[in-house]
Design a protein around this motif. Structure first.
Motif, mmCIF file in Angstrom:
data_model
loop_
_atom_site.group_PDB
_atom_site.id
_atom_site.type_symbol
_atom_site.label_atom_id
_atom_site.label_comp_id
_atom_site.label_asym_id
_atom_site.label_seq_id
_atom_site.Cartn_x
_atom_site.Cartn_y
_atom_site.Cartn_z
ATOM 1 N N ASP A 194 0.849 -1.200 0.000
ATOM 2 C CA ASP A 194 0.000 0.000 0.000
ATOM 3 C C ASP A 194 0.882 1.248 0.000
ATOM 4 N N TRP A 195 1.860 1.279 0.870
ATOM 5 C CA TRP A 195 2.754 2.433 1.020
ATOM 6 C C TRP A 195 3.555 2.693 -0.250
ATOM 7 N N PHE A 196 4.152 1.659 -0.823
ATOM 8 C CA PHE A 196 4.958 1.831 -2.038
ATOM 9 C C PHE A 196 4.095 2.345 -3.192
ATOM 10 N N THR A 197 2.866 1.860 -3.262
ATOM 11 C CA THR A 197 1.948 2.311 -4.305
ATOM 12 C C THR A 197 1.637 3.792 -4.148
ATOM 13 N N GLN A 198 1.381 4.207 -2.911
ATOM 14 C CA GLN A 198 1.118 5.624 -2.649
ATOM 15 C C GLN A 198 2.308 6.491 -3.045
ATOM 16 N N GLN A 199 3.519 6.013 -2.757
ATOM 17 C CA GLN A 199 4.717 6.799 -3.055
ATOM 18 C C GLN A 199 4.931 6.983 -4.555
ATOM 19 N N CYS A 200 4.298 6.130 -5.356
ATOM 20 C CA CYS A 200 4.382 6.260 -6.816
ATOM 21 C C CYS A 200 3.405 7.291 -7.362
ATOM 22 N N GLN A 201 2.451 7.742 -6.528
ATOM 23 C CA GLN A 201 1.383 8.602 -7.042
ATOM 24 C C GLN A 201 1.072 9.747 -6.077
ATOM 25 N N SER A 202 2.116 10.450 -5.695
ATOM 26 C CA SER A 202 2.000 11.666 -4.875
ATOM 27 C C SER A 202 1.322 11.421 -3.526
ATOM 28 N N GLY A 203 1.430 10.216 -3.017
ATOM 29 C CA GLY A 203 0.860 9.901 -1.712
ATOM 30 C C GLY A 203 -0.633 9.635 -1.721
ATOM 31 N N GLN A 204 -1.242 9.591 -2.899
ATOM 32 C CA GLN A 204 -2.681 9.405 -2.996
ATOM 33 C C GLN A 204 -3.083 7.979 -2.618
ATOM 34 N N THR A 205 -4.155 7.873 -1.837
ATOM 35 C CA THR A 205 -4.692 6.558 -1.468
ATOM 36 C C THR A 205 -5.885 6.167 -2.334
ATOM 37 N N ARG A 206 -6.364 7.078 -3.143
ATOM 38 C CA ARG A 206 -7.499 6.795 -4.022
ATOM 39 C C ARG A 206 -7.003 6.554 -5.429
ATOM 40 N N GLY A 207 -7.195 5.329 -5.924
ATOM 41 C CA GLY A 207 -6.798 4.989 -7.272
ATOM 42 C C GLY A 207 -5.401 4.388 -7.348
ATOM 43 N N VAL A 208 -5.163 3.608 -8.394
ATOM 44 C CA VAL A 208 -3.823 3.117 -8.705
ATOM 45 C C VAL A 208 -3.525 3.455 -10.161
ATOM 46 N N THR A 209 -2.267 3.693 -10.450
ATOM 47 C CA THR A 209 -1.847 4.127 -11.778
ATOM 48 C C THR A 209 -2.071 3.031 -12.816
ATOM 49 N N ILE A 210 -2.651 3.401 -13.933
ATOM 50 C CA ILE A 210 -2.868 2.457 -15.036
ATOM 51 C C ILE A 210 -1.620 2.445 -15.921
ATOM 52 N N GLY A 211 -1.089 1.271 -16.161
ATOM 53 C CA GLY A 211 0.079 1.147 -17.034
ATOM 54 C C GLY A 211 1.110 0.178 -16.523
ATOM 55 N N PRO A 212 1.735 0.453 -15.369
ATOM 56 C CA PRO A 212 2.754 -0.466 -14.852
ATOM 57 C C PRO A 212 2.137 -1.814 -14.450
ATOM 58 N N ASP A 213 2.831 -2.887 -14.773
ATOM 59 C CA ASP A 213 2.296 -4.222 -14.507
ATOM 60 C C ASP A 213 2.143 -4.517 -13.021
ATOM 61 N N ALA A 214 2.947 -3.912 -12.176
ATOM 62 C CA ALA A 214 2.830 -4.146 -10.734
ATOM 63 C C ALA A 214 1.455 -3.752 -10.227
ATOM 64 N N PHE A 215 0.871 -2.711 -10.808
ATOM 65 C CA PHE A 215 -0.432 -2.242 -10.334
ATOM 66 C C PHE A 215 -1.579 -3.022 -10.980
ATOM 67 N N ARG A 216 -1.282 -3.694 -12.096
ATOM 68 C CA ARG A 216 -2.252 -4.651 -12.637
ATOM 69 C C ARG A 216 -2.394 -5.820 -11.666
ATOM 70 N N ILE A 217 -1.274 -6.230 -11.076
ATOM 71 C CA ILE A 217 -1.277 -7.281 -10.060
ATOM 72 C C ILE A 217 -2.025 -6.806 -8.821
ATOM 73 N N PHE A 218 -1.786 -5.567 -8.420
ATOM 74 C CA PHE A 218 -2.459 -4.954 -7.270
ATOM 75 C C PHE A 218 -3.976 -5.045 -7.447
ATOM 76 N N ALA A 219 -4.460 -4.630 -8.611
ATOM 77 C CA ALA A 219 -5.899 -4.595 -8.876
ATOM 78 C C ALA A 219 -6.496 -5.995 -8.936
ATOM 79 N N GLU A 220 -5.798 -6.924 -9.565
ATOM 80 C CA GLU A 220 -6.330 -8.276 -9.698
ATOM 81 C C GLU A 220 -6.386 -8.989 -8.350
ATOM 82 N N PHE A 221 -5.456 -8.689 -7.470
ATOM 83 C CA PHE A 221 -5.450 -9.261 -6.117
ATOM 84 C C PHE A 221 -6.745 -8.897 -5.385
ATOM 85 N N ILE A 222 -7.156 -7.650 -5.510
ATOM 86 C CA ILE A 222 -8.404 -7.194 -4.896
ATOM 87 C C ILE A 222 -9.604 -7.782 -5.626
ATOM 88 N N SER A 223 -9.549 -7.814 -6.940
ATOM 89 C CA SER A 223 -10.673 -8.317 -7.743
ATOM 90 C C SER A 223 -10.990 -9.771 -7.442
#
Length: 310
Positions: free
Chosen positions: A181-210
């Motif tokens: 959670d923390w590393f993801t926030q650090q990639c997007q200005s500290g935002q906790t709402r939303g994950v960046t579309i594009g990098p494969d790591a965040f595709r994994i993030f989203a699918e884990f929740i899905s």
């Protein structure tokens, strides 16, 4: 350890840039650029260094524009390191879903991306095989899925909401997914709402929740009536669920709404509907394109096919 390093480097070298960018955007040597710096980065990984990302507006196969992003490589490195260290947990969650079309797997050396998901073209066949003779099909869509994901939800899924809410520190030894959670926030200005579309790591993030949403939906419907859902498929944020009646479809939709709200997500009402099982569930143009005989393609007469696809 070798496998963990391989997964991390794969996500860096082949999963850093959005796949819609031109081929000149290449991160093939990104992992190598961290050589000699990994120990220092690891020591500082929980320092607050929120970074912005570069935005890019592009289109995918459905023709709609999406806002993609390229993130700062250092917090992204930490996210990839976390995924590689916990890959068995991610893989177990992916395999647990009975609905997901997106059976994520690691890319091979000959493939272009770090993670490989089935093509959207496989959706029709999978729906047909899993929904079979359903009288009705509930077609549901999550509204603004990636931009709406609450980053804390990844820890809720991994540890349970009650455990995650008690253990809030980024480096918690109990709620270890707080780090992701923390590393993801650090990639997007500290935002906790939303994950960046594009990098494969965040595709994994989203699918884990899905996948957890899939499991929660099926478990709750099973408690109401195990026969209510005949079969179903989810592709990213699109659900196709076969049911016995329109009333059953309403029940399933209500339960899906409740499950999504647990993770701060909402149904896209504009794209959600119940259709007859006798109706085609994809666009007419796609049906017509698939119906074009193979000799049209092999003969080199593409104009007719292109007109249909336009």
């Amino acid at each position: 350890m070798v496998k963990q390093t391989h997964i991390r480097n794969l996500l860096l070298n082949k999963g850093f840039f959005p796949e819609v960018l031109p081929p000149c955007f290449d991160s093939e040597n990104l992992a190598a650029s961290f050589k000699g710096k990994i120990q220092d980065i690891d020591k500082r990984k929980f320092h607050k260094r929120a970074t912005d990302y570069v935005r890019y507006s592009g289109t995918k196969h459905d023709g709609h524009r999406r806002a993609y992003g390229t993130v700062n490589p250092i917090p992204y490195f930490n996210a990839c390191q976390f995924i590689s260290s916990n890959w068995e947990i991610f893989e177990t969650k992916f395999k647990s879903s009975k609905l997901s079309l997106d059976r994520i797997r690691l890319g091979r050396d000959t493939e272009d991306r770090a993670i490989i998901v089935p093509a959207l073209s496989e959706l029709t066949e999978r729906i047909s095989s899993q929904i079979r003779f359903s009288p009705y099909i509930l077609k549901a869509d999550i509204a603004q899925f990636f931009p709406s994901i609450y980053t804390h939800a990844v820890s809720w899924v991994a540890h349970g909401r009650s455990v995650a809410k008690v253990n809030l520190t980024h480096n918690s030894s109990v709620a270890t997914f707080n780090a992701f959670d923390w590393f993801t926030q650090q990639c997007q200005s500290g935002q906790t709402r939303g994950v960046t579309i594009g990098p494969d790591a965040f595709r994994i993030f989203a699918e884990f929740i899905s996948c957890e949403i899939d499991n929660q939906l099926l478990n709750r419907i099973g408690e109401i009536d195990p026969q209510m859902i005949i079969g179903g498929v989810r592709h990213v944020d699109d659900f196709y669920i076969g049911v016995r009646s329109e009333i059953d479809a309403s029940v399933v939709l209500s339960v899906l709404r409740d499950v999504l709200q647990m993770y701060e997500l909402q149904i896209n009402d504009a794209k959600t509907k119940v259709i007859s099982g006798l109706e085609a569930f994809d666009d007419v143009w796609a049906q017509e394109l698939r119906a074009i005989s193979l000799d049209v393609w092999s003969s080199g007469k593409f104009s007719y096919a292109i007109d249909k696809a336009h």
